[in-house]
Design an enzyme around this catalytic site. Structure first.
Site, PDB file in Angstrom:
ATOM      1  N   LYS A 164       0.856  -1.190   0.000  1.00 41.27           N
ATOM      2  CA  LYS A 164       0.000   0.000   0.000  1.00 41.27           C
ATOM      3  C   LYS A 164       0.891   1.238   0.000  1.00 41.27           C
ATOM      4  CE  LYS A 164      -4.429   0.715   2.274  1.00 41.27           C
ATOM      5  NZ  LYS A 164      -5.014   0.786   3.613  1.00 41.27           N
TER       6      LYS A 164
HETATM    7  C1  E4P Z   1      -8.260   1.171   3.997  1.00 41.58           C
HETATM    8  O1  E4P Z   1      -7.601   0.839   3.033  1.00 41.58           O
HETATM    9  C2  E4P Z   1      -8.193   2.523   4.590  1.00 41.58           C
HETATM   10  O2  E4P Z   1      -6.924   2.765   5.115  1.00 41.58           O
HETATM   11  C3  E4P Z   1      -9.261   2.659   5.645  1.00 41.58           C
HETATM   12  O3  E4P Z   1     -10.478   2.188   5.104  1.00 41.58           O
HETATM   13  C4  E4P Z   1      -9.404   4.081   6.172  1.00 41.58           C
HETATM   14  O4  E4P Z   1     -10.530   4.130   6.995  1.00 41.58           O
HETATM   15  P1  E4P Z   1     -10.830   5.340   8.002  1.00 41.58           P
HETATM   16  O5  E4P Z   1     -11.164   6.547   7.206  1.00 41.58           O
HETATM   17  O6  E4P Z   1     -11.984   4.844   8.830  1.00 41.58           O
HETATM   18  O7  E4P Z   1      -9.584   5.522   8.839  1.00 41.58           O
END
Ligand code: E4P
Length: 216
Positions: A84
């Site tokens: 990522k």
């Molecule tokens: C997933 O890939 C993201 O990092 C995550 O869904 C972010 O979620 P949040 O906005 O609740 O922190």
């Protein structure tokens, strides 16, 4: 639509895998911190031992070369690791290099359709628009996802769109209605998906009717 779970918690991943509908896992530094994890390698290996599905592990580096080095290390932890990378210019350069080496990249922190277009052009296997955080700013997050899907379709990109930052079951329904490839869902929302008060009420009535007749 594929269902990913958005967590670094092993129990939650095991339980969701047991539901038989788990297609992948996404983590991020905040989710790791929530589990008290500073060095994520062991946790990523533990998650990959639970599921052979794609598991996103986020780099902490922000410069291109360190991002590439960290991405290569993360991808070596297990065959199903997806690296990522944050949506920055450095991140795009790292995405280009990593994807060129056959490493799958999930470009994260996407808040606009053009950001997703750039990530796809750089070779991202996945892009993650954050619908909940967009909604918080007064922008319709799922509308941005719809624009991204149109762009991916217009140009036949193979990049899959992961609806991220999901807050409630309506985000999941909306993602499926507009044809998103994947939705990454917190455990609490996954558990809410199967329930409806009328289902519980209906089942109770069926069983009560059966019990009445069976007693005669
Ligand atoms: C997933 O890939 C993201 O990092 C995550 O869904 C972010 O979620 P949040 O906005 O609740 O922190």
């Amino acid at each position: 639509m594929k269902f990913f779970i958005d967590t670094a918690n092993l129990e939650q991943i095991r339980e969701a895998a047991g539901f038989g509908i788990l297609d992948g896992v996404t983590t991020n530094p905040s989710l790791m911190a929530k589990e008290g994890i500073i060095e994520q390698s062991t946790r990523i290996k533990e998650i990959c031992a639970i599921t052979p599905t794609p598991v996103s592990a986020e780099v902490l580096a922000t410069d291109t070369e360190p991002m590439i080095e960290e991405g290569i290390k993360l991808s070596g932890l297990a065959p199903n690791v997806v690296v990522k990378i944050p949506m920055t210019i450095n991140g795009l350069l790292a995405t280009k290099v990593l994807s060129g080496r056959g490493i799958k990249v999930n470009v994260t922190l996407i808040f606009s359709a053009v950001q997703a277009l750039l990530a796809a052009k750089a070779g991202a296997a996945y892009v993650s628009p954050f619908v909940g955080r967009l909604d918080d700013t007064g922008v319709n997050g799922l509308q941005v996802v719809e624009e991204i899907l149109t762009i991916m379709d217009n140009y036949d990109f193979e990049t899959e769109v992961i609806v991220a930052s999901v807050r409630h079951t309506q985000h999941v329904a909306g993602a499926a209605i507009i044809g998103a490839d994947i939705c990454t869902i917190p455990f609490a929302v996954i558990k809410q998906l199967s329930g409806h008060p009328l289902t519980d009420k209906g089942l109770a009535a069926f069983l009560a009717d059966h019990a009445k007749i069976a007693a005669h």
